[in-house]
Design an enzyme around this catalytic site. Sequence first.
Site, PDB file in Angstrom:
ATOM      1  N   GLN A  97      55.126  38.745  57.455  1.00  0.00           N
ATOM      2  CA  GLN A  97      56.438  38.772  58.095  1.00  0.00           C
ATOM      3  C   GLN A  97      57.536  38.960  57.055  1.00  0.00           C
ATOM      4  O   GLN A  97      58.702  39.094  57.410  1.00  0.00           O
ATOM      5  CB  GLN A  97      56.657  37.470  58.856  1.00  0.00           C
ATOM      6  CG  GLN A  97      55.630  37.237  59.960  1.00  0.00           C
ATOM      7  CD  GLN A  97      55.689  35.826  60.506  1.00  0.00           C
ATOM      8  OE1 GLN A  97      56.516  35.522  61.361  1.00  0.00           O
ATOM      9  NE2 GLN A  97      54.819  34.950  60.005  1.00  0.00           N
ATOM     10  N   ASN A  98      57.175  38.952  55.781  1.00  0.00           N
ATOM     11  CA  ASN A  98      58.155  39.063  54.699  1.00  0.00           C
ATOM     12  C   ASN A  98      58.531  40.520  54.457  1.00  0.00           C
ATOM     13  O   ASN A  98      57.725  41.428  54.671  1.00  0.00           O
ATOM     14  CB  ASN A  98      57.592  38.456  53.416  1.00  0.00           C
ATOM     15  CG  ASN A  98      57.259  36.982  53.578  1.00  0.00           C
ATOM     16  OD1 ASN A  98      57.811  36.317  54.450  1.00  0.00           O
ATOM     17  ND2 ASN A  98      56.361  36.482  52.758  1.00  0.00           N
ATOM     18  N   ASP A 100      59.911  41.382  51.368  1.00  0.00           N
ATOM     19  CA  ASP A 100      60.210  41.373  49.940  1.00  0.00           C
ATOM     20  C   ASP A 100      59.280  42.222  49.087  1.00  0.00           C
ATOM     21  O   ASP A 100      59.485  42.361  47.878  1.00  0.00           O
ATOM     22  CB  ASP A 100      60.217  39.935  49.408  1.00  0.00           C
ATOM     23  CG  ASP A 100      58.935  39.163  49.751  1.00  0.00           C
ATOM     24  OD1 ASP A 100      57.845  39.775  49.758  1.00  0.00           O
ATOM     25  OD2 ASP A 100      59.038  37.942  50.012  1.00  0.00           O
ATOM     26  N   HIS A 115      57.565  43.037  59.816  1.00  0.00           N
ATOM     27  CA  HIS A 115      59.014  43.038  59.999  1.00  0.00           C
ATOM     28  C   HIS A 115      59.718  44.057  59.113  1.00  0.00           C
ATOM     29  O   HIS A 115      60.920  43.943  58.861  1.00  0.00           O
ATOM     30  CB  HIS A 115      59.571  41.628  59.741  1.00  0.00           C
ATOM     31  CG  HIS A 115      59.133  40.641  60.772  1.00  0.00           C
ATOM     32  ND1 HIS A 115      59.262  39.279  60.603  1.00  0.00           N
ATOM     33  CD2 HIS A 115      58.560  40.815  61.995  1.00  0.00           C
ATOM     34  CE1 HIS A 115      58.779  38.649  61.679  1.00  0.00           C
ATOM     35  NE2 HIS A 115      58.352  39.566  62.519  1.00  0.00           N
ATOM     36  N   CYS A 123      69.065  56.098  58.706  1.00  0.00           N
ATOM     37  CA  CYS A 123      70.239  56.395  59.515  1.00  0.00           C
ATOM     38  C   CYS A 123      69.977  56.036  60.974  1.00  0.00           C
ATOM     39  O   CYS A 123      68.903  56.327  61.515  1.00  0.00           O
ATOM     40  CB  CYS A 123      70.596  57.873  59.390  1.00  0.00           C
ATOM     41  SG  CYS A 123      71.998  58.368  60.430  1.00  0.00           S
ATOM     42  N   THR A 183      53.922  30.030  56.944  1.00  0.00           N
ATOM     43  CA  THR A 183      54.691  30.439  58.111  1.00  0.00           C
ATOM     44  C   THR A 183      54.704  29.335  59.148  1.00  0.00           C
ATOM     45  O   THR A 183      53.691  28.655  59.354  1.00  0.00           O
ATOM     46  CB  THR A 183      54.147  31.738  58.736  1.00  0.00           C
ATOM     47  OG1 THR A 183      54.848  32.019  59.950  1.00  0.00           O
ATOM     48  CG2 THR A 183      52.653  31.641  59.030  1.00  0.00           C
ATOM     49  N   ALA A 222      51.263  27.734  48.779  1.00  0.00           N
ATOM     50  CA  ALA A 222      50.321  28.839  48.616  1.00  0.00           C
ATOM     51  C   ALA A 222      49.943  29.060  47.161  1.00  0.00           C
ATOM     52  O   ALA A 222      48.788  29.367  46.853  1.00  0.00           O
ATOM     53  CB  ALA A 222      50.933  30.119  49.190  1.00  0.00           C
TER      54      ALA A 222
END
Length: 241
Positions: A97-98, A100, A115, A123, A183, A222
């Site tokens: 879900q990160n 990064d 995500h 655009c 999570t 973790a």
Amino acid sequence: MDEAAAALKGARSVFVLTGAGMSAESGLPTFRGAGGYWQSHRFEDLASPQGFARDPQLVWRWYNERIRAYADARPNAGHEALARMQDRFERFTIATQNVDSLHARAGSRDVIELHGHLREARCTKCEAPRSLEGGLPDDELHHTCGGMMRPCVVWFGEQLPEGAWERAAQAAMDADVVLVVGTSAVVYPAAALASVNERACIIEINPDAGAAGAHLTIREPAGVALPRIERALRVGRTDGR
């Protein structure tokens, strides 16, 4: 810990679902925990199509801050352990879900980014991409076609990237072991992946209470638990020696 290692040793297929807690040890805030983003910000303002329409400059100031933070962050021991584990199984799938990109930077392959990510913007009108290395200056918010540049992330109320849910759900259903790491498993539809497979052994790794229905729970970060498990898969020990 021993039970988790034993379950993984007997597995052919593993599915891993990770959330913001996975990157906490890399210095990145979570969203709902103490000091998390949503403790001091309204997600309606910063992570929704409506918020972007109201004040795109505010949204981009926040995302530019996150882009800089992600660039400074480094994969932690948990990311690295998952990357090493990937070749030990017939099938090993990470869905995160990160946004990064730390899993990929640690060496994990074919990560399903549920995500989206903050490597690019697109655009709103013509879908033209733009690299977000260094962020997005205010004078580049508007695209030449008349649309506006937005980050390639999934906001509240939006659909997951095309194909991402299907790939992740199939991997979760095929798994012998499901690892739910860092999570709270409350943001749907991604949270459903933690429990979609009633046959699998579900192992939760989280220092805080998170996924409901886990068969095994390891209340450690973790970056502590995953290296111990990975080492146990190699040498048969979980005591850190």
